[in-house]
Design an enzyme around this catalytic site. Sequence first.
Site, short mmCIF file in Angstrom:
data_model
loop_
_atom_site.label_atom_id
_atom_site.label_comp_id
_atom_site.label_asym_id
_atom_site.label_seq_id
_atom_site.Cartn_x
_atom_site.Cartn_y
_atom_site.Cartn_z
N SER A 119 9.28 1.42 1.74
CA SER A 119 9.92 1.10 0.46
C SER A 119 9.35 1.95 -0.67
CB SER A 119 9.70 -0.38 0.13
OG SER A 119 10.06 -0.67 -1.20
N TYR B 109 4.59 -7.47 -1.33
CA TYR B 109 5.63 -6.77 -0.58
C TYR B 109 5.29 -5.30 -0.40
CZ TYR B 109 10.11 -4.46 0.34
OH TYR B 109 11.09 -3.67 0.87
#
Length: 328
Positions: A130, A155
């Site tokens: 990501s 995350y």
Amino acid sequence: MESKRILITGAAGFIGFYLSKRLLEIGHIIVGYDNLNDYYDISLKESRLDILNKFENFVFIRGDLIDESKLMNTFEDYKPEIVVNLAAQAGVRYSIENPKAYMDSNIISFFNILESCRKYPVDHLVYASSSSVYGNQEKIPFSTEDNVDKPISLYAATKKSNELMAHTYSHLYDIPSTGLRFFTVYGPYGRPDMAYFSFTKKILDGKPIKIFNDGDLYRDFTYIDDIIIGIENLLFNSPVSPDGEAPYKVYNIGNNSPVKLMYFIETLEKFIGKDAVKEFLPMQAGDVYKTYADVTQLEKDFGFKPNTSIEEGLSKFVTWYKEYYEGK
């Protein structure tokens, strides 16, 4: 191209669905693996699966990657040549509220994928990372050569951990692996928790949308078709070991053109044909101010860079949204 057996985890998810569909259309055998969790509306996942199930060369297994024995059995039964791991717990803000979900889905489950690839060797492991790994660094655009040791959300930390784990297994067990740092992927059949999707629903319903940092945020919105082309380009070109190094690569896949949040909202309003009721709020914990992908390496290695404009992408999304939810 010779037909390949490809395991795609998160096949009922947004990117997993589009990738599965594309690879099925060109004749590959796809084993889709997904736990169909209720992080967002499960009926959307079922709609994606309904489309995939029409292909004879598609097999679906409902399972959780944290179930090591089920995953190992899948590798034993289908012996995939390529694995694409797109299953993960997504969302920066949700990681503040429910951190354990991220450890289970993004750390332990990814370890199980790596162990399965070790015991049942594959030609290529491709996995989702990501843009969040870049944190709030001021240097732009973000390059895969940048230091990413300061994540600002759990995350992001789990995604950076995936890259480190994959490198270790590539080094120790010669598993060719490629990590993909996605930049704000959007499009039809997308994730309802993403801003463009939830904004569309609320604008149509006449409900207020929450705009963080007073709209002074920038995102490198990347249309789903560009993402799929990018993955397809590299899927059958696994990295090789240069001078004894691990067969390991990481690429950015982003539009290389950040859009200010307020312009994004104005464009969405134009295609919806209705103004949003706006609620301006301060910056939220875990958010980054700007994402901006340097895709030089992707372009150099595969002659491709994403280029769908935000206007074209949002137009297609709004058209799909109105057709899909009409009467629902």
